[in-house]
Write an enzyme that holds these catalytic residues in place. Structure first.
Site, short mmCIF file in Angstrom:
data_model
loop_
_atom_site.label_atom_id
_atom_site.label_comp_id
_atom_site.label_asym_id
_atom_site.label_seq_id
_atom_site.Cartn_x
_atom_site.Cartn_y
_atom_site.Cartn_z
CB CYS A 170 19.28 -30.06 4.52
SG CYS A 170 20.27 -30.81 5.82
CG ASP A 364 23.20 -28.68 -2.14
OD1 ASP A 364 22.66 -28.90 -1.04
OD2 ASP A 364 24.17 -27.92 -2.28
CG HIS A 366 22.33 -27.41 1.99
ND1 HIS A 366 22.60 -28.71 1.59
CD2 HIS A 366 22.18 -27.45 3.33
CE1 HIS A 366 22.61 -29.49 2.65
NE2 HIS A 366 22.37 -28.77 3.72
#
Length: 467
Positions: A170, A364, A366
């Site tokens: 990430c 994001d 993820h």
């Protein structure tokens, strides 16, 4: 102090057994090393029965008919498990990043998105109207920012069987977002949004270097190779400082391989850090003399100034961001040179692109998506996986204190404007500047840290970790 230093040491992801380490990609957000062994073990088991399908490097069955049946049954089980795991990823991530906060808070406070201000009316904030042009413009601008997420199905990293960066990539993906945004600003300007008319070639050329293979200049593969000396490795989580140095190394390598007129990254990369002797703590220092040198090196001596991307890795506290730095963090988004912040919760990086009051809007990484090949020869390629329409935000006070700021300066005038804004911000910081500006090295020791020399002020340096 050890806790601060440990933030820059890459951590190996835990797993249930040594034999499983390199060929399984458990669907779970990145996590720090201290308390997540059991969580990684749990999600590693999700793929146990389907590993013969998800990993192409397993031995095949000796019976053709039996192999077809096994593969078909394996894929059925695999799809079911992925479907179940997807919801689990989000639940796990919410425990790391906090509750999933989406949309704009019901407030009329100004919203800043990478140097652009959006003034939300009371009607728009309360939801009494759906035709607000300001809110729509903000949503369009947000959804036009480049999103980089976990990918699966790419070629394995060298000497490993990793075909996905799920669980550990990430921070690398967040950094790719920041660099892609700087490239987009350079090519088409800050005012561009995806819905507007755009020479499609520039947009595709921006995404192309971020493909997931060694043939792509800024792929996760090449970042890991370039950052090996800073601890980057497949399966390891890294912090903001290490990834900034990895980008510096990769940019230098690409510059040496290409002539100055055909650079994949058409800008110098300069990291703002502390004093060279490291004997005193304090805010990192942007030395204009050093920035000029970076531009000269980038142009191979042909130009005194070039476009430049400034990276400022910071540690703003011990376990959480010290509240006195939050006003300055918010103010950086008012800079027209801002390209956001690499930051998030411990072990779960995000790309923060905007603020409203004390909340940060972020993209994001993820989310697990299949590899997509983008290049200028395929103008009809689907690039929807590189954008996000869901606006998420996180309280800035809950951020991990290890983060990195990014600023893109198109030319010398833009850089001078940035220095004026940054100097003013440091002056208004009540002795707690994010970083300071100096002209030459000879002035660095002349109290350029934003702190006084008396003993009471020296205590303020305790929260800083020299980078």
């Amino acid at each position: 102090m050890k806790a601060l230093c440990d933030r820059f040491v890459p951590q190996q992801c835990s797993s249930s057994s040594k034999s499983d380490t390199h060929d399984k990609s458990p669907l779970v957000s990145d996590s720090g090393p201290s308390d997540n062994k059991s969580k990684f073990t749990l999600w590693s088991n999700v793929f146990t029965s389907s590993s013969s399908v998800s990993q192409p490097y397993r031995e095949s069955s000796t019976s053709g008919h039996k192999q077809v049946c096994t593969t078909r049954n394996g894929w059925t089980a695999f799809v079911k498990r992925v479907s179940m795991a997807t919801g689990a990823i989000r639940r796990f991530q919410e425990r790391v990043l906090g509750p999933n906060r989406t949309g704009l808070p019901s407030t009329t406070s100004d919203v800043w998105l990478l140097g652009v201000c959006y003034k939300i009316s009371e009607d728009e904030a309360s939801g009494e109207t759906n035709t607000g042009c300001v809110l729509a413009a903000f949503q369009q601008d947000f959804s036009s920012k480049i999103l980089m997420t976990y990918r699966r199905g790419f070629e394995p990293f060298r000497d490993t069987t990793y075909t996905s960066d799920v669980n550990w990539g990430c921070m690398i993906r967040s950094s790719q977002m920041l660099f892609a945004q700087a490239l987009l600003f350079h090519r088409v300007g800050r005012s561009w949004t995806k819905k507007s008319e755009l020479p499609e070639q520039e947009y595709l050329e921006t995404l192309e270097p971020f493909g997931d293979s060694e043939s792509s200049a800024f792929s996760i593969h090449n970042l890991i190779i370039a950052g090996a000396s800073y601890g980057l490795a497949a399966g390891s989580w890294v912090g903001p400082y290490a990834i900034c140095r990895a980008w510096e190394s990769l940019a230098c390598k690409k510059r040496k391989q290409t002539d100055s007129k055909n650079q994949t990254l058409p800008m110098a990369v300069h990291i703002v850090s502390g004093s060279e002797d490291g004997e005193r703590g304090g805010a990192p220092i942007l030395c204009i003399e050093d920035a000029t040198k970076s531009c000269l090196e980038f142009s191979k001596g042909q130009s005194e100034w070039t476009p430049i991307l400034l990276l400022v890795p910071l540690v703003l506290g011990l376990d959480s961001v010290n509240p006195r730095y939050i006003p300055s963090l918010i103010a950086t988004f008012t800079f027209p040179q801002s390209v956001g912040i690499l930051g998030g919760k411990p072990g779960a990086s995000t790309y923060i692109v905007g603020v409203q009051e004390d909340k940060g809007f972020y993209l994001d990484p993820h989310e697990v998506q299949q590899v997509v090949t983008v290049n200028k020869e395929t103008p009809d390629v689907d690039t929807s996986s590189y954008h996000c329409n869901v606006i998420r935000y996180v309280p800035l006070e809950s951020l991990d204190p290890s983060l990195a700021l990014g600023f893109y300066c198109r030319d010398k005038d833009d850089f001078d404007d940035f220095c004026l804004r940054a100097s003013k911000l440091a002056e208004d910081s009540n002795g707690a500047p994010l970083f300071t500006i100096t002209q030459t090295h000879s002035t660095i020791n002349q109290n350029n840290y934003g702190f006084s020399d008396d003993d009471s002020e020296d205590e303020r340096e305790d929260d800083w970790q020299m980078l």
